[in-house]
Write an enzyme that holds these catalytic residues in place. Structure first.
Site, PDB file in Angstrom:
ATOM      1  CG  ASP A  78       1.917  10.650   2.069  1.00  0.00           C
ATOM      2  OD1 ASP A  78       0.818  11.145   2.367  1.00  0.00           O
ATOM      3  OD2 ASP A  78       2.267  10.412   0.901  1.00  0.00           O
ATOM      4  CG  LEU A  79       3.970   7.719   9.173  1.00  0.00           C
ATOM      5  CD1 LEU A  79       3.783   8.751  10.275  1.00  0.00           C
ATOM      6  CD2 LEU A  79       3.214   6.439   9.519  1.00  0.00           C
TER       7      LEU A  79
END
Length: 196
Positions: free
Chosen positions: A44-45
């Site tokens: 994920d970011l």
């Protein structure tokens, strides 16, 4: 064939292009000038750490497919200190959106990992202690670690994937600072190609 190990920093999108956002976000191409390689799975970011990239589609599919159950190990900083009951719930599986996660290996780390400070830093709440867990999963569903720790009442503050594979056969981040990448060694490539 190309095989790359990247230490993904916080805030970097796990793709080479981004047409979905008006705001410019850091991408893999900002760090890795190698054409035609693709991430094996995703981070994920707001997650950090080990990301494999390759142009070997068969390997990419085998490592990313949950049916092959390849271990992935994360160091996870959580809010507060989980008790044994919470740790056992994580170990035996958590129901998330009508899905029971597979069993996981979970333990509290005796020392804080020696990671560089995250930029931006995690929020600091003076009256709430934190601790680091070592969590090994054999699946990698969307935001799974964060959802698991939240489900037992200990929200994830920082998440770093540190290795892929078992203790005897693994690729890990040793020697790579956030934002750095390197080609896998021939030994690491052979190990990945022989993962069952």
């Amino acid at each position: 064939m190309k095989y790359i190990l990247f230490n993904k920093p916080y805030g970097v999108l796990c793709q080479f292009t981004d047409n979905s956002s008006k705001q410019k976000r850091p991408l893999l191409k900002d760090y890795i000038p190698i054409p035609n390689v693709y991430p094996v799975g995703r981070l994920d970011l707001d997650s950090e750490g080990l990301l494999l990239l390759t142009d070997n589609g068969q390997l990419q599919n085998r490592l990313a497919n949950p049916k092959f159950a390849h271990p992935r190990t994360y160091y996870v900083q959580v809010e507060r200190i989980p008790d044994e009951s919470a740790l056992n719930r994580l170990r035996h599986g958590i129901t998330i959106k009508n899905y029971l996660t597979r069993k996981a290996k979970v333990r509290i780390l005796s020392e804080e990992p020696d990671f560089p400070p995250r930029i931006p830093p995690i929020r600091d709440r003076q009256n709430i202690p934190t601790c680091w867990l070592k969590i090994t999963l054999t699946e990698g569903r969307n935001r799974q670690v964060r959802r698991m720790t939240a489900a037992v009442g200990f929200p994830t503050l920082r998440l770093v994937r540190v290795s892929l594979g078992s203790n005897s056969q693994q690729v890990n981040l040793t020697g790579l600072q956030p934002g750095q990448w390197r080609n896998l060694t021939s030994q690491e490539i052979n190990m990945l190609l022989t993962f069952k």
